[in-house]
Design a protein around this motif. Structure first.
Motif, mmCIF file in Angstrom:
data_model
loop_
_atom_site.group_PDB
_atom_site.id
_atom_site.type_symbol
_atom_site.label_atom_id
_atom_site.label_comp_id
_atom_site.label_asym_id
_atom_site.label_seq_id
_atom_site.Cartn_x
_atom_site.Cartn_y
_atom_site.Cartn_z
ATOM 1 N N UNK A 220 56.159 29.225 -6.725
ATOM 2 C CA UNK A 220 57.006 29.435 -7.903
ATOM 3 C C UNK A 220 57.258 28.127 -8.638
ATOM 4 N N UNK A 221 57.533 27.078 -7.883
ATOM 5 C CA UNK A 221 57.795 25.769 -8.494
ATOM 6 C C UNK A 221 56.547 25.265 -9.223
ATOM 7 N N UNK A 222 55.401 25.400 -8.545
ATOM 8 C CA UNK A 222 54.147 24.946 -9.152
ATOM 9 C C UNK A 222 53.875 25.686 -10.450
ATOM 10 N N UNK A 223 54.130 26.995 -10.456
ATOM 11 C CA UNK A 223 53.911 27.803 -11.651
ATOM 12 C C UNK A 223 54.821 27.366 -12.789
ATOM 13 N N UNK A 224 56.090 27.131 -12.490
ATOM 14 C CA UNK A 224 57.051 26.715 -13.514
ATOM 15 C C UNK A 224 56.684 25.371 -14.131
ATOM 16 N N UNK A 225 56.074 24.488 -13.337
ATOM 17 C CA UNK A 225 55.752 23.142 -13.810
ATOM 18 C C UNK A 225 54.465 23.087 -14.626
ATOM 19 N N UNK A 226 53.734 24.197 -14.698
ATOM 20 C CA UNK A 226 52.504 24.213 -15.490
ATOM 21 C C UNK A 226 52.839 24.203 -16.982
ATOM 22 N N UNK A 227 52.075 23.457 -17.781
ATOM 23 C CA UNK A 227 52.386 23.282 -19.216
ATOM 24 C C UNK A 227 52.586 24.591 -19.976
ATOM 25 N N UNK A 228 51.802 25.611 -19.634
ATOM 26 C CA UNK A 228 51.914 26.873 -20.377
ATOM 27 C C UNK A 228 53.227 27.605 -20.099
ATOM 28 N N UNK A 229 53.957 27.172 -19.070
ATOM 29 C CA UNK A 229 55.229 27.815 -18.727
ATOM 30 C C UNK A 229 56.427 26.932 -19.094
ATOM 31 N N UNK A 230 56.200 26.011 -20.010
ATOM 32 C CA UNK A 230 57.252 25.060 -20.368
ATOM 33 C C UNK A 230 58.498 25.758 -20.914
ATOM 34 N N UNK A 231 58.321 26.770 -21.737
ATOM 35 C CA UNK A 231 59.475 27.459 -22.320
ATOM 36 C C UNK A 231 60.306 28.140 -21.233
ATOM 37 N N UNK A 232 59.631 28.761 -20.280
ATOM 38 C CA UNK A 232 60.348 29.415 -19.177
ATOM 39 C C UNK A 232 61.097 28.383 -18.337
ATOM 40 N N UNK A 233 60.450 27.247 -18.103
ATOM 41 C CA UNK A 233 61.096 26.187 -17.323
ATOM 42 C C UNK A 233 62.321 25.651 -18.060
ATOM 43 N N UNK A 234 62.199 25.438 -19.375
ATOM 44 C CA UNK A 234 63.339 24.958 -20.157
ATOM 45 C C UNK A 234 64.511 25.925 -20.070
ATOM 46 N N UNK A 235 64.209 27.218 -20.080
ATOM 47 C CA UNK A 235 65.282 28.206 -20.013
ATOM 48 C C UNK A 235 65.970 28.169 -18.648
ATOM 49 N N UNK A 236 65.191 28.028 -17.595
ATOM 50 C CA UNK A 236 65.788 27.942 -16.258
ATOM 51 C C UNK A 236 66.701 26.720 -16.165
ATOM 52 N N UNK A 237 66.199 25.587 -16.623
ATOM 53 C CA UNK A 237 67.000 24.361 -16.537
ATOM 54 C C UNK A 237 68.218 24.427 -17.453
ATOM 55 N N UNK A 238 68.041 25.015 -18.647
ATOM 56 C CA UNK A 238 69.170 25.127 -19.579
ATOM 57 C C UNK A 238 70.291 25.968 -18.992
ATOM 58 N N UNK A 239 69.963 26.848 -18.068
ATOM 59 C CA UNK A 239 70.986 27.675 -17.428
ATOM 60 C C UNK A 239 71.855 26.871 -16.467
ATOM 61 N N UNK A 240 71.495 25.615 -16.244
ATOM 62 C CA UNK A 240 72.289 24.730 -15.387
ATOM 63 C C UNK A 240 73.107 23.738 -16.203
ATOM 64 N N UNK A 241 73.080 23.864 -17.531
ATOM 65 C CA UNK A 241 73.716 22.884 -18.404
ATOM 66 C C UNK A 241 74.789 23.560 -19.248
ATOM 67 N N UNK A 242 75.961 22.955 -19.264
ATOM 68 C CA UNK A 242 77.072 23.401 -20.107
ATOM 69 C C UNK A 242 77.452 22.235 -21.015
ATOM 70 N N UNK A 243 77.654 22.503 -22.280
ATOM 71 C CA UNK A 243 78.050 21.451 -23.208
ATOM 72 C C UNK A 243 79.491 21.016 -22.932
ATOM 73 N N UNK A 244 79.728 19.708 -22.965
ATOM 74 C CA UNK A 244 81.044 19.160 -22.684
ATOM 75 C C UNK A 244 81.195 18.808 -21.213
#
Length: 304
Positions: A220-244
């Protein structure tokens, strides 16, 4: 002393210096002198008063307030490594000096009783200072309060025995220094988020450890790190970020927060530990220059 520090935005400082309604129980302050004048009249704050002038903050601290100042004594400044104070007082280091001094200032009037009832308070520099107390007295971060409740017209002063230094590492550097977030850092780089997390912020990051990512499985990690899955990876990481900046006690009181992925994280206390969407917060309130980090034991996958 080489630190890369950001100047507090002028609007934020101006807002913090606006008048606040009087707090119940305090009544009018008998002292007529402002914070700077009060400090100048006391022999133990001569270095602080000099630094406020060099940072061009003395005028702001004569304003309406109210403000609480954790004021290092001359002896506290003398504990700094040789050459540190002299470097900070140079005109070219004014922004750095301002940030150090603003890390000692909190909006509002907090007397000693208020301090002992709270876990900490956000400073005008951004990051929070931590409060603690024991039989020996009250601490602000690692400094001890040596004289409390010096009341002024526009606030209150607590004398402390150490100079408080704000965190100078950004969120990415803070995670790298910890040594347990290699996968998270690699993912942030692959998703093109690392530069953003080095920026001004502030952000709150719920940071999965390497072990947390391992629970997803290598494939799963390898798949997420592939360039074609960049948008999916950004969404996963963005779910760990809160503004402020959202500290643990604030998260527990709020119950939820909206992430950069437009999902809702839900907070609760389980067995005395803060949880976020069922993941345990292993360590909380790690301050960075541009935000705060909470370490979690599971990757927070978006629901949609």
């Amino acid at each position: 002393m080489q630190r890369h520090l950001l100047l507090v935005p002028a609007l934020a400082l101006a807002a913090a210096l606006q008048p606040h309604p009087a707090r119940a129980g305090h009544g009018r302050t008998a002292a007529r002198a402002d914070i700077v004048t009060t400090a100048a009249r006391a022999s133990e704050f001569s270095t602080l008063v000099r630094a406020l002038g060099a940072a061009e903050l003395d005028g702001a601290l004569r304003g309406d307030g109210p403000l609480t100042v954790f004021a290092p004594t001359d002896k506290a400044f003398a504990k700094l490594p040789r050459g540190t104070l002299e470097s900070l007082l140079k005109p070219e280091n004014r922004d750095q000096l301002r940030r150090v001094l603003l890390y000692h200032v909190v909006s509002g009037r907090l007397d000693a009783d208020d301090v002992t009832r709270r876990a900490g308070a956000e400073t005008l520099a951004g990051p929070r200072v931590a409060f603690s107390s024991n039989k020996r007295g009250v601490n602000i971060d690692d400094a001890s309060v040596v004289q409390a409740n010096i009341r002024t017209r526009n606030g209150i002063i607590h004398a402390i025995d150490e100079v408080l230094l704000p965190p100078d590492l950004d969120l990415v550097s803070t995670a790298a220094k910890a040594g347990t977030f290699d996968t998270l850092l690699a993912a942030a780089s692959a998703a093109g988020l690392d530069d953003e997390l080095r920026g001004e912020g502030p952000y709150t990051v719920f940071a999965p450890t390497d072990k947390a990512f391992d629970r997803l499985g290598r494939r799963t990690i390898k798949t997420l790190l592939e360039p074609e899955n960049r948008d999916a990876l950004r969404r996963v990481l963005a779910n760990h970020i809160v503004h402020g900046r959202v500290y643990a006690d604030e998260a527990a009181r709020a119950g939820s927060a909206r992430t950069a992925a437009h999902e809702k994280l839900r907070f609760s206390i389980r067995d005395g530990r803060l949880t976020v969407d069922g993941a345990s917060v292993l360590r909380s309130d790690i301050d960075a220059r541009n935000g705060v980090v909470h370490v979690v034991d599971r990757v927070l996958v978006p629901e949609s």
